[in-house]
Design an enzyme around this catalytic site. Structure first.
Site, mmCIF file in Angstrom:
data_model
loop_
_atom_site.group_PDB
_atom_site.id
_atom_site.type_symbol
_atom_site.label_atom_id
_atom_site.label_comp_id
_atom_site.label_asym_id
_atom_site.label_seq_id
_atom_site.Cartn_x
_atom_site.Cartn_y
_atom_site.Cartn_z
ATOM 1 C CB CYS A 34 3.265 20.731 5.978
ATOM 2 S SG CYS A 34 3.267 22.570 6.175
ATOM 3 C CG ASP A 452 2.811 -20.045 -9.411
ATOM 4 O OD1 ASP A 452 1.719 -19.788 -10.005
ATOM 5 O OD2 ASP A 452 3.746 -19.512 -9.829
#
Length: 493
Positions: A34, A452
């Protein structure tokens, strides 16, 4: 991979879905495995074993739980983080390399012998490359069984099995039921043979608005679009073109895939998951970033912000170079002109165009989308197709030649350090471009772009320095999630 029993058992006992995909719970008394968040009764300790992969659980003779569908859980986030051979191998297996080229092809891509690769994967994941690919084929088969009207024999070969018998045996072993029973027991509407609908799981939270906003600002006509809360784009897949429509929903992303060849289902799913960063662990990311007072408020206001990545590394390289020192709107106009130039349009699309049907500038039926131009197509475009400075044009061509020659691997399974080294050796590719591609094309979660302009504006808006050198030093505290910090700083700008 070593799994601490107590920690894993506590996650299972609390049904903590954050651990889905990190490990799998095997219950020896029932013979099933599971996901940690399975709603069934918590098994007794003496009956529990933990596995690092679904393939390892299947190799131990366990079948997948029909209730929690562990095979459909999110992928382990460590394959996004890790840049080593095992991490690269898992990304390539997810993209279907073993199904297309076999284990020899996978080993060649990674630069290792088959024997050594098998040994590394067994040590880390409890299963070799064939077992890992087999587990993926089983999941692909189940998706096709439940969502298409194809015959089971067609599904067997579309999922990558060598024979119908192998397909039947694998489905029985993994799901504890024959393929026909999986089809008869589901209520999913059957679609056309080339259309597959499925749910892409993720670990919450997911800030879907941030993803769609980022992608919407960068769409290109005929390639991708954001419409009514869904992102649509064309795909170039190993066996033909395709389209994906991705709609974020509560607990999953609804995906509708239109494929020329259903053998491309696994790579299409892998690329869509990668594009939306669905295998990330947002809790770990946000915990690290929120520890910085400068980011704490934005993390609290917008939990689960992801890094939009790429379905095509070369596409991202062209976009990045075209965006150098210009606005997004200007780059969009430049790229649209490039993609609609006759040299960049797939001639096969034009040749098969119906004379009676309306076609757009890319040779498509109106409303249809196609993947970005390939390196070979871009190399066919004359100078007039590039509305950009000569230096930028030649940089794109140099990257295209390297990709076409196989000298540059811009996909997520490539070696990140080697790729960045080769990129920066190309005239016109600087630190910003290489870092941007590391973040979006190569999937590096720890890339940073201190020079940037938008990032520096975002930093200033949050009360941080906008000096690139000082900001780069400050960002060390955000490791190993600096790529996520980049997205948050851009949003703050």
């Amino acid at each position: 991979m070593e799994l601490d029993f107590e920690r894993c058992y506590r996650a299972v006992d609390s049904r903590d879905q954050r651990f889905d995909g990190w490990f799998y719970t095997g219950v020896t008394s029932t013979g099933i495995y599971c996901r940690p968040s399975c709603p069934a009764m918590t098994p007794k300790r003496r009956n529990v074993r933990f596995f690092p992969s679904s393939a390892a659980a299947q190799r131990a003779g366990l079948r997948a739980c029909r209730r929690c569908r562990p095979d459909a859980s999110p992928g382990s986030p460590q394959w996004d983080v890790r840049a080593d051979v095992v991490g690269r191998a898992m990304r390539l297996i997810a993209d279907g390399v073993v199904d297309r080229d076999g284990v020899p092809g996978l080993a060649a891509r990674l630069g290792y012998t088959e024997r050594h690769l098998h040994r590394m994967l067994r040590a880390e994941l409890g299963a070799g490359p064939l077992a890992l690919a087999r587990a993926q084929r089983a999941q692909t088969a189940r998706t096709l069984i439940e969502t298409t009207g194809l015959g089971l024999a067609e599904i067997a070969f579309a999922a990558g099995f060598g024979s119908v018998r192998q397909f039947n045996d694998t489905v029985r072993a993994v799901y504890g039921a024959p393929p026909s029973q999986l089809r008869s027991g589901n209520g999913t509407a059957v679609r056309g043979a080339g259309t597959v609908t499925l749910r892409l799981a993720y670990r919450p939270p997911l800030h879907a608005a941030a993803l769609l906003d980022f992608l919407a600002r960068r769409t290109l006509p005929g390639v991708d679009e954001v419409v009514d809360g869904a992102y649509r784009r064309g795909l170039r897949l190993p066996h033909g073109p395709g389209e994906a429509t991705l709609t974020p929903a509560v607990g999953h992303v609804a995906a509708t895939l239109r494929l020329t060849d259903l053998r491309d289902l696994a790579p299409a799913v892998a690329r869509c998951r990668r594009l939306l960063d669905l295998d990330a662990d947002p809790a770990a990311v946000d915990q690290t970033l929120a520890a910085d007072p400068a980011l704490a408020a934005t993390v609290a206001a917008e939990p689960g912000v992801r890094v939009p990545r790429a379905v095509d590394g070369f596409e991202m390289a062209v976009r990045a170079i075209a965006t150098q020192q210009v606005s997004l709107a200007s780059a969009r106009t430049t790229l649209t002109h490039l993609l609609t130039h006759p040299g960049a349009v797939d001639q096969e699309i034009l040749a098969t165009a119906s004379a009676s049907g309306r076609r757009n500038a890319l040779g498509q039926q109106d409303g249809a989308l196609r993947g970005f131009a390939t390196a070979e197509e871009v190399l066919r475009v004359p100078d007039s197709g590039f509305r950009m400075p000569v230096g930028r044009r030649e940089t794109i061509r140099a990257v295209a030649r390297a990709v076409a020659a196989g000298e540059l691997d811009l996909e997520s399974g490539g070696d990140r350090e080697e790729t960045v080294r080769r990129l920066t050796a190309i005239p016109g590719v600087g630190a910003w471009t290489a870092g941007y591609l590391a973040m979006r094309a190569l999937g590096d979660p720890d890339a940073f772009l201190p020079t940037d302009l938008a990032l520096r504006r975002g930093a200033a808006a949050l009360g941080l320095t906008d000096n690139p050198k000082i900001l780069d030093e400050y960002a060390v505290r955000w490791r190993p999630w600096r790529s996520y910090a980049v997205i948050r700083l851009w949003r703050s700008a």
